[in-house]
Write a protein that holds these residues in place. Sequence first.
Motif, mmCIF file in Angstrom:
data_model
loop_
_atom_site.group_PDB
_atom_site.id
_atom_site.type_symbol
_atom_site.label_atom_id
_atom_site.label_comp_id
_atom_site.label_asym_id
_atom_site.label_seq_id
_atom_site.Cartn_x
_atom_site.Cartn_y
_atom_site.Cartn_z
ATOM 1 N N GLU A 60 33.719 33.374 47.630
ATOM 2 C CA GLU A 60 33.120 33.630 46.317
ATOM 3 C C GLU A 60 32.422 34.982 46.285
ATOM 4 O O GLU A 60 32.581 35.759 45.331
ATOM 5 C CB GLU A 60 32.137 32.520 45.969
ATOM 6 C CG GLU A 60 31.441 32.671 44.634
ATOM 7 C CD GLU A 60 32.377 32.592 43.436
ATOM 8 O OE1 GLU A 60 32.047 33.174 42.380
ATOM 9 O OE2 GLU A 60 33.455 31.955 43.556
ATOM 10 N N LEU A 61 31.655 35.290 47.331
ATOM 11 C CA LEU A 61 30.953 36.575 47.365
ATOM 12 C C LEU A 61 31.944 37.733 47.457
ATOM 13 O O LEU A 61 31.793 38.742 46.764
ATOM 14 C CB LEU A 61 29.979 36.608 48.543
ATOM 15 C CG LEU A 61 29.188 37.918 48.695
ATOM 16 C CD1 LEU A 61 28.351 38.200 47.439
ATOM 17 C CD2 LEU A 61 28.300 37.875 49.935
ATOM 18 N N ALA A 62 32.959 37.591 48.301
ATOM 19 C CA ALA A 62 33.953 38.659 48.453
ATOM 20 C C ALA A 62 34.676 38.914 47.134
ATOM 21 O O ALA A 62 34.938 40.072 46.763
ATOM 22 C CB ALA A 62 34.950 38.292 49.547
ATOM 23 N N GLN A 63 34.999 37.865 46.401
ATOM 24 C CA GLN A 63 35.670 38.028 45.107
ATOM 25 C C GLN A 63 34.768 38.733 44.105
ATOM 26 O O GLN A 63 35.226 39.580 43.326
ATOM 27 C CB GLN A 63 36.114 36.661 44.582
ATOM 28 C CG GLN A 63 37.276 36.067 45.360
ATOM 29 C CD GLN A 63 37.579 34.627 44.972
ATOM 30 O OE1 GLN A 63 36.751 33.931 44.371
ATOM 31 N NE2 GLN A 63 38.765 34.151 45.329
ATOM 32 N N ARG A 64 33.482 38.404 44.108
ATOM 33 C CA ARG A 64 32.545 39.072 43.201
ATOM 34 C C ARG A 64 32.398 40.547 43.586
ATOM 35 O O ARG A 64 32.325 41.427 42.716
ATOM 36 C CB ARG A 64 31.179 38.383 43.238
ATOM 37 C CG ARG A 64 31.189 36.978 42.682
ATOM 38 C CD ARG A 64 29.773 36.405 42.633
ATOM 39 N NE ARG A 64 29.783 34.961 42.431
ATOM 40 C CZ ARG A 64 28.693 34.223 42.295
ATOM 41 N NH1 ARG A 64 27.491 34.784 42.340
ATOM 42 N NH2 ARG A 64 28.782 32.901 42.133
ATOM 43 N N GLN A 65 32.324 40.833 44.877
ATOM 44 C CA GLN A 65 32.211 42.218 45.321
ATOM 45 C C GLN A 65 33.454 43.013 44.930
ATOM 46 O O GLN A 65 33.357 44.152 44.468
ATOM 47 C CB GLN A 65 31.993 42.250 46.839
ATOM 48 C CG GLN A 65 30.619 41.746 47.262
ATOM 49 C CD GLN A 65 30.512 41.501 48.759
ATOM 50 O OE1 GLN A 65 31.485 41.132 49.410
ATOM 51 N NE2 GLN A 65 29.322 41.690 49.309
ATOM 52 N N LEU A 66 34.631 42.413 45.110
ATOM 53 C CA LEU A 66 35.876 43.090 44.762
ATOM 54 C C LEU A 66 35.938 43.356 43.258
ATOM 55 O O LEU A 66 36.326 44.443 42.818
ATOM 56 C CB LEU A 66 37.070 42.245 45.204
ATOM 57 C CG LEU A 66 38.463 42.861 45.000
ATOM 58 C CD1 LEU A 66 38.597 44.163 45.788
ATOM 59 C CD2 LEU A 66 39.548 41.874 45.409
ATOM 60 N N ALA A 67 35.532 42.371 42.471
ATOM 61 C CA ALA A 67 35.541 42.533 41.018
ATOM 62 C C ALA A 67 34.586 43.638 40.567
ATOM 63 O O ALA A 67 34.823 44.306 39.556
ATOM 64 C CB ALA A 67 35.169 41.210 40.342
ATOM 65 N N ALA A 68 33.508 43.847 41.326
ATOM 66 C CA ALA A 68 32.533 44.886 40.995
ATOM 67 C C ALA A 68 32.940 46.247 41.526
ATOM 68 O O ALA A 68 32.231 47.232 41.319
ATOM 69 C CB ALA A 68 31.166 44.494 41.550
ATOM 70 N N GLY A 69 34.073 46.314 42.219
ATOM 71 C CA GLY A 69 34.536 47.585 42.761
ATOM 72 C C GLY A 69 33.942 47.948 44.100
ATOM 73 O O GLY A 69 34.131 49.060 44.600
ATOM 74 N N ALA A 70 33.228 47.018 44.718
ATOM 75 C CA ALA A 70 32.618 47.266 46.036
ATOM 76 C C ALA A 70 33.609 46.872 47.119
ATOM 77 O O ALA A 70 33.487 45.833 47.761
ATOM 78 C CB ALA A 70 31.314 46.493 46.163
ATOM 79 N N HIS A 71 34.615 47.715 47.319
ATOM 80 C CA HIS A 71 35.736 47.356 48.183
ATOM 81 C C HIS A 71 35.325 47.193 49.641
ATOM 82 O O HIS A 71 35.794 46.267 50.319
ATOM 83 C CB HIS A 71 36.834 48.403 48.054
ATOM 84 C CG HIS A 71 37.585 48.312 46.757
ATOM 85 N ND1 HIS A 71 38.799 48.914 46.538
ATOM 86 C CD2 HIS A 71 37.276 47.675 45.591
ATOM 87 C CE1 HIS A 71 39.221 48.659 45.308
ATOM 88 N NE2 HIS A 71 38.297 47.913 44.712
ATOM 89 N N ALA A 72 34.493 48.084 50.149
ATOM 90 C CA ALA A 72 34.095 47.986 51.555
ATOM 91 C C ALA A 72 33.321 46.702 51.817
ATOM 92 O O ALA A 72 33.535 46.016 52.819
ATOM 93 C CB ALA A 72 33.260 49.202 51.961
ATOM 94 N N ALA A 73 32.412 46.375 50.900
ATOM 95 C CA ALA A 73 31.640 45.143 51.045
ATOM 96 C C ALA A 73 32.547 43.923 50.954
ATOM 97 O O ALA A 73 32.408 42.967 51.718
ATOM 98 C CB ALA A 73 30.552 45.069 49.973
#
Length: 288
Positions: free
Chosen positions: A215-228
């Motif tokens: 869930e966190l990784a999907q939210r980070q990806l959606a926000a454009g935080a690819h490295a995170a």
Amino acid sequence: VPAVTHSAAPSVPAPGAPLLVPDVPAPFADFTDDADDSRVDAIAALPGRPAEEPTEPGLYVLGPVYALGRDPETNEAVKHSAVTRQGVRKPVKALMALATSNGVTSTEWEEKILQVTPSNRRQLRTQIRKMMGGTDPIRNDTRGLLIVDMFCDWKEFNRLVGQTPESATTEALTAAVHLIRGAPFEDVPDEDYAWRSVQLLKDELIDRCSTAATELAQRQLAAGAHAAAYQTARLGLRVYAKREDLWLVAAGSVTDTERKALIWDLKQAIPVPTHPELKQLLAASRAS
């Protein structure tokens, strides 16, 4: 056993940098500019690898297992790994059985879990008291069951995100994922710590921790935080390598330099994935 040492805290982000997680203090998030496309990515420190070692005395099971106690003379934090060359350390095993449960009977704790005699039990309680800085955290509750009054990372994880990590706030989800250091009970051999309730607990921990990471990784990806997103997805895959949704996030956030290693790891974990994107990723790697 050496005392726990502390490393320096991460640098403070530049003023005005947009935060993926607005109110999460260091060491949960660090931020850096992306020179390639002018956006600012929220680059989280690798979840489960905070800048400072935990200082809360207690039991840590979300990864390699250890108890963090206190030296009774210096009051310095002392890390007691669960696993030694001789097997699982009995005092830590005793705390594991109590801190990750809602209470057990004395008979179950002594005979089934620890398999100790009454005299050994007394010796064990003395060892636990010394390990935790002179305080015995074990007590009987109002039901007559044995429990421990101590911090446990799994219980803190539950407090933060509960039964459904998907509905947690991003702040709470980030804090929960930062408690994960690897697979639950990662270094504890099954033959040294296995009975029905423990196996059910392990299954629950694996499911809940990998779901939180997803869930966190999907939210980070959606926000454009690819490295995170990539770091979080890889941590989740360490917990449970068969989750295709985590592989999808990792594939969608991987850099060119890390792509080859990702594909290799995917082949080892899921040789024949079911998701079309993962199938295409493996097919393209074979064709290249």
